[in-house]
Design a protein around this motif. Sequence first.
Motif, PDB file in Angstrom:
ATOM      1  N   THR A   1       8.341  45.859  27.017  1.00 11.12           N
ATOM      2  CA  THR A   1       9.631  46.412  27.442  1.00 11.12           C
ATOM      3  C   THR A   1      10.785  45.888  26.596  1.00 11.12           C
ATOM      4  O   THR A   1      11.917  46.332  26.756  1.00 11.12           O
ATOM      5  N   ALA A   2      10.514  44.933  25.701  1.00 12.68           N
ATOM      6  CA  ALA A   2      11.572  44.238  24.957  1.00 12.68           C
ATOM      7  C   ALA A   2      11.866  44.889  23.610  1.00 12.68           C
ATOM      8  O   ALA A   2      10.989  45.408  22.936  1.00 12.68           O
ATOM      9  N   CYS A   3      13.135  44.821  23.227  1.00  9.83           N
ATOM     10  CA  CYS A   3      13.592  45.185  21.888  1.00  9.83           C
ATOM     11  C   CYS A   3      14.556  44.077  21.460  1.00  9.83           C
ATOM     12  O   CYS A   3      15.660  43.961  22.016  1.00  9.83           O
ATOM     13  N   PHE A   4      14.117  43.223  20.529  1.00 11.70           N
ATOM     14  CA  PHE A   4      14.941  42.126  20.042  1.00 11.70           C
ATOM     15  C   PHE A   4      15.199  42.338  18.562  1.00 11.70           C
ATOM     16  O   PHE A   4      14.263  42.526  17.778  1.00 11.70           O
ATOM     17  N   LEU A   5      16.480  42.321  18.199  1.00 18.05           N
ATOM     18  CA  LEU A   5      16.923  42.609  16.846  1.00 18.05           C
ATOM     19  C   LEU A   5      17.610  41.384  16.248  1.00 18.05           C
ATOM     20  O   LEU A   5      18.277  40.634  16.960  1.00 18.05           O
TER      21      LEU A   5
ATOM     22  N   MET B   1      17.068  43.170  24.441  1.00 17.84           N
ATOM     23  CA  MET B   1      17.160  43.876  25.713  1.00 17.84           C
ATOM     24  C   MET B   1      15.766  44.243  26.197  1.00 17.84           C
ATOM     25  O   MET B   1      14.779  44.136  25.465  1.00 17.84           O
ATOM     26  N   HIS B   2      15.729  44.694  27.431  1.00 21.85           N
ATOM     27  CA  HIS B   2      14.499  45.204  28.035  1.00 21.85           C
ATOM     28  C   HIS B   2      14.775  46.597  28.586  1.00 21.85           C
ATOM     29  O   HIS B   2      15.847  46.839  29.149  1.00 21.85           O
ATOM     30  N   CYS B   3      13.828  47.487  28.399  1.00 22.16           N
ATOM     31  CA  CYS B   3      13.911  48.846  28.935  1.00 22.16           C
ATOM     32  C   CYS B   3      12.759  49.059  29.913  1.00 22.16           C
ATOM     33  O   CYS B   3      11.592  48.876  29.537  1.00 22.16           O
TER      34      CYS B   3
END
Length: 154
Positions: free
Chosen positions: A48-52, A66-68
Amino acid sequence: MPEKKVAGNVQIVLMQERHLDALAELERLCFSQPWSREGLAAEQQDSTACFLVAEWEDTVVGYAGMHCVLDEAYVANVAVHPAFRQRGIGILLMQDLERCAKESGAAFLSLEVRASNQAAQALYQSCGFQELGVRKGLYDSPKEDGFILTKTFS
């Protein structure tokens, strides 16, 4: 130290193992209760994570994650190295998080920010977030309320 203008030379990339030490150090610089290297590494395994990560000349200068879940996206953390603030890096990170949230099917993106963190509040408001509420006593070290900010996608 670079000239004031940096954002045009910043690359935004997905967080990788090679970033973890620098990100853990950035956490210690920016937060009273920093995430550990292990905590950051765990996000790489979370579907569920998107880390940039923001890189300038191969130097980590910021990151955001963030998490979606379903149609909801929640910003977990945003940090920009103190020496690189006020150069557009936070905006670039937030724009890419928003893109990622939309691609994941999110209807909105929300976050919490310390009531005293006016610089972060200004960043989020410039990105179209609106205050929707307050979480009393959300933060520790020091104890403080958190504002709930949300951006709804149309």
